[in-house]
Design a protein around this motif. Sequence first.
Motif, PDB file in Angstrom:
ATOM      1  N   PHE A 108     -23.349  20.852   9.396  1.00 39.50           N
ATOM      2  CA  PHE A 108     -24.589  21.710   9.173  1.00 39.50           C
ATOM      3  C   PHE A 108     -24.172  23.207   9.064  1.00 39.50           C
ATOM      4  O   PHE A 108     -24.870  23.747   8.063  1.00 39.50           O
ATOM      5  CB  PHE A 108     -25.183  21.473  10.552  1.00 39.50           C
ATOM      6  N   PRO A 109     -23.370  23.838   9.428  1.00 36.33           N
ATOM      7  CA  PRO A 109     -23.009  25.314   9.131  1.00 36.33           C
ATOM      8  C   PRO A 109     -22.690  25.339   7.630  1.00 36.33           C
ATOM      9  O   PRO A 109     -23.033  26.613   7.186  1.00 36.33           O
ATOM     10  CB  PRO A 109     -21.845  25.691  10.274  1.00 36.33           C
ATOM     11  N   PHE A 110     -22.323  24.524   7.235  1.00 33.50           N
ATOM     12  CA  PHE A 110     -21.663  24.762   5.887  1.00 33.50           C
ATOM     13  C   PHE A 110     -22.848  24.247   4.797  1.00 33.50           C
ATOM     14  O   PHE A 110     -22.981  24.941   3.835  1.00 33.50           O
ATOM     15  CB  PHE A 110     -20.620  23.640   5.552  1.00 33.50           C
ATOM     16  N   ILE A 111     -23.652  23.398   5.151  1.00 31.64           N
ATOM     17  CA  ILE A 111     -24.861  22.974   4.101  1.00 31.64           C
ATOM     18  C   ILE A 111     -25.979  23.716   4.639  1.00 31.64           C
ATOM     19  O   ILE A 111     -26.709  23.763   3.669  1.00 31.64           O
ATOM     20  CB  ILE A 111     -24.904  21.516   4.112  1.00 31.64           C
ATOM     21  N   LEU A 112     -26.237  24.318   5.741  1.00 28.87           N
ATOM     22  CA  LEU A 112     -27.454  24.779   5.813  1.00 28.87           C
ATOM     23  C   LEU A 112     -27.433  26.467   5.988  1.00 28.87           C
ATOM     24  O   LEU A 112     -28.241  26.980   5.934  1.00 28.87           O
ATOM     25  CB  LEU A 112     -27.941  24.124   7.452  1.00 28.87           C
ATOM     26  N   ARG A 113     -26.173  27.001   6.445  1.00 34.40           N
ATOM     27  CA  ARG A 113     -26.138  28.493   6.260  1.00 34.40           C
ATOM     28  C   ARG A 113     -24.898  28.843   5.191  1.00 34.40           C
ATOM     29  O   ARG A 113     -24.696  30.096   5.229  1.00 34.40           O
ATOM     30  CB  ARG A 113     -25.518  28.732   7.682  1.00 34.40           C
ATOM     31  N   GLY A 114     -24.530  27.898   4.451  1.00 33.29           N
ATOM     32  CA  GLY A 114     -23.578  28.294   3.379  1.00 33.29           C
ATOM     33  C   GLY A 114     -22.037  28.794   3.990  1.00 33.29           C
ATOM     34  O   GLY A 114     -21.822  30.023   3.197  1.00 33.29           O
ATOM     35  N   VAL A 115     -21.837  28.601   5.334  1.00 39.16           N
ATOM     36  CA  VAL A 115     -20.759  29.297   5.485  1.00 39.16           C
ATOM     37  C   VAL A 115     -19.327  28.713   4.985  1.00 39.16           C
ATOM     38  O   VAL A 115     -19.456  27.483   4.753  1.00 39.16           O
ATOM     39  CB  VAL A 115     -20.517  28.966   7.412  1.00 39.16           C
ATOM     40  N   ALA A 116     -18.612  29.678   4.632  1.00 42.05           N
ATOM     41  CA  ALA A 116     -17.369  29.278   4.000  1.00 42.05           C
ATOM     42  C   ALA A 116     -16.008  29.326   4.825  1.00 42.05           C
ATOM     43  O   ALA A 116     -16.060  30.284   5.733  1.00 42.05           O
ATOM     44  CB  ALA A 116     -16.806  30.175   3.009  1.00 42.05           C
ATOM     45  N   LEU A 117     -15.358  27.985   4.922  1.00 41.83           N
ATOM     46  CA  LEU A 117     -14.164  28.035   5.909  1.00 41.83           C
ATOM     47  C   LEU A 117     -13.064  28.178   4.943  1.00 41.83           C
ATOM     48  O   LEU A 117     -12.614  27.520   3.892  1.00 41.83           O
ATOM     49  CB  LEU A 117     -14.281  26.810   6.628  1.00 41.83           C
ATOM     50  N   LEU A 118     -12.295  29.334   5.062  1.00 39.79           N
ATOM     51  CA  LEU A 118     -11.157  29.628   4.277  1.00 39.79           C
ATOM     52  C   LEU A 118      -9.805  29.417   5.077  1.00 39.79           C
ATOM     53  O   LEU A 118      -9.618  30.081   5.978  1.00 39.79           O
ATOM     54  CB  LEU A 118     -11.169  31.029   3.981  1.00 39.79           C
ATOM     55  N   GLY A 119      -9.200  28.465   4.669  1.00 36.99           N
ATOM     56  CA  GLY A 119      -7.794  28.269   5.029  1.00 36.99           C
ATOM     57  C   GLY A 119      -6.849  29.021   4.691  1.00 36.99           C
ATOM     58  O   GLY A 119      -6.734  29.382   3.545  1.00 36.99           O
ATOM     59  N   ILE A 120      -6.046  29.507   5.614  1.00 36.42           N
ATOM     60  CA  ILE A 120      -4.941  30.670   5.053  1.00 36.42           C
ATOM     61  C   ILE A 120      -3.376  30.047   5.400  1.00 36.42           C
ATOM     62  O   ILE A 120      -3.122  29.700   6.779  1.00 36.42           O
ATOM     63  CB  ILE A 120      -5.234  32.131   6.046  1.00 36.42           C
ATOM     64  N   ASP A 121      -2.695  30.110   4.457  1.00 32.75           N
ATOM     65  CA  ASP A 121      -1.214  29.671   4.644  1.00 32.75           C
ATOM     66  C   ASP A 121      -0.466  30.979   4.185  1.00 32.75           C
ATOM     67  O   ASP A 121      -0.675  31.240   2.852  1.00 32.75           O
ATOM     68  CB  ASP A 121      -0.747  28.432   4.020  1.00 32.75           C
TER      69      ASP A 121
END
Length: 352
Positions: free
Chosen positions: A278-291
Amino acid sequence: NRLSPIRRLSTSASSDTLPSTFKGLIVEKTRGNPPISEIRDLTPSQLPDFDVTVKVEYSTLNYKDALAITGAPGVVRSYPIVPGIDYAGTVVSDRSGTFEKGTKVILTGHGVGEKYWGGYAEFARAKPSWLVKLPESMTTKQAMSIGTAGFTAMLCINALEKQGLSPKHNFQTKVLVTGASGGVGVTAIALLASLGYRVTASSGRKWTHETLTKLGSKHIIDRFSDEKVRPIDKELWDGVVDSVGGVTLAKAISQCKTNCAVAACGLAGGTSLPTSVFPFILRGVALLGIDSVYYPNAKRDEVWSRIAAKVPWNLFESATTVRRPNELSEMANQLLSGKSEEIIGRTVVDCG
Ligand code: NDP
């Protein structure tokens, strides 16, 4: 590296002008037995056969190092090993001809301290492509007060900015930093505040709050402890730097504003991610993985230059302590407990 190659030297590893023995912290583990970590006399022939020999001046204690020292699974690939996933020091010799003798260098990542012997010794060997030239305005001690954790904090902020985060007039852009009094956390706070962001620190250790405020946090909240997280919650953050994972990351995602992003780099609180789409498809939140470990070396100079320019060094000292290698075993256990009453922020290891 933006380094011009110098004359290729014909020195071999065995002709390095190294002492016949030098000190290092070694961890040994045999099946069914707890790990043993102790300071021993090492010889140059025990070092990995890479081109560049470095006199290590400083290393650091990162979360991964604590796992390696205590023999926790998942970090060290084979024993015995000298842990230490990062170090800064001076080039003693370079068979590849990339670095002149005397060049000050930084190493973070590339499997050092995990697959290959690392920084907790007076000398180390590395591939030239793993090393970054120390920025001129920085000392080796300052570089290691940043270390892998701080380098990762800068990568998180760079990734958020690439995604659209930017400081607004009067510190109006709100960024949450979780695991705030840890190594990633304190560096993220110092950098974000110096870049003009309004920082909220999430920390479970009250005694660290004064330091977190000094570094630039405007608000401090407790760790998130909800067993269950609603995927969508009140919109609070323009961006998040998360080094905790688990419920904390899920909660941070749920509180992210529309079209904002969370940079996730750690698992100090867990490896799960109890959320939904839901946070990704309803709010367009982006989860950025960092390595940070395999971040391209060609782009590292730029990251270190930004760190050198933006860290408020006078303030940052309050979140850094310096220890000797013989203190590391005890400190590793404290760091992993997540409740230490002694450790805050970055621990620099004096290997000289
Ligand atoms: P630290 O141990 O210094 O900091 C972690 C912080 O997390 C602690 O200070 C504490 O902050 C908080 N914390 C610890 N345990 C818990 C818990 N059970 N629940 C909630 N919060 C907790 O580690 P580092 O800052 O060096 O590293 C943090 C994480 O980032 C680690 O998982 C590490 O492996 C990862 N990392 C990843 C990198 C990458 O390239 N992706 C590079 C560097 C680190 P407080 O007391 O303020 O709440």
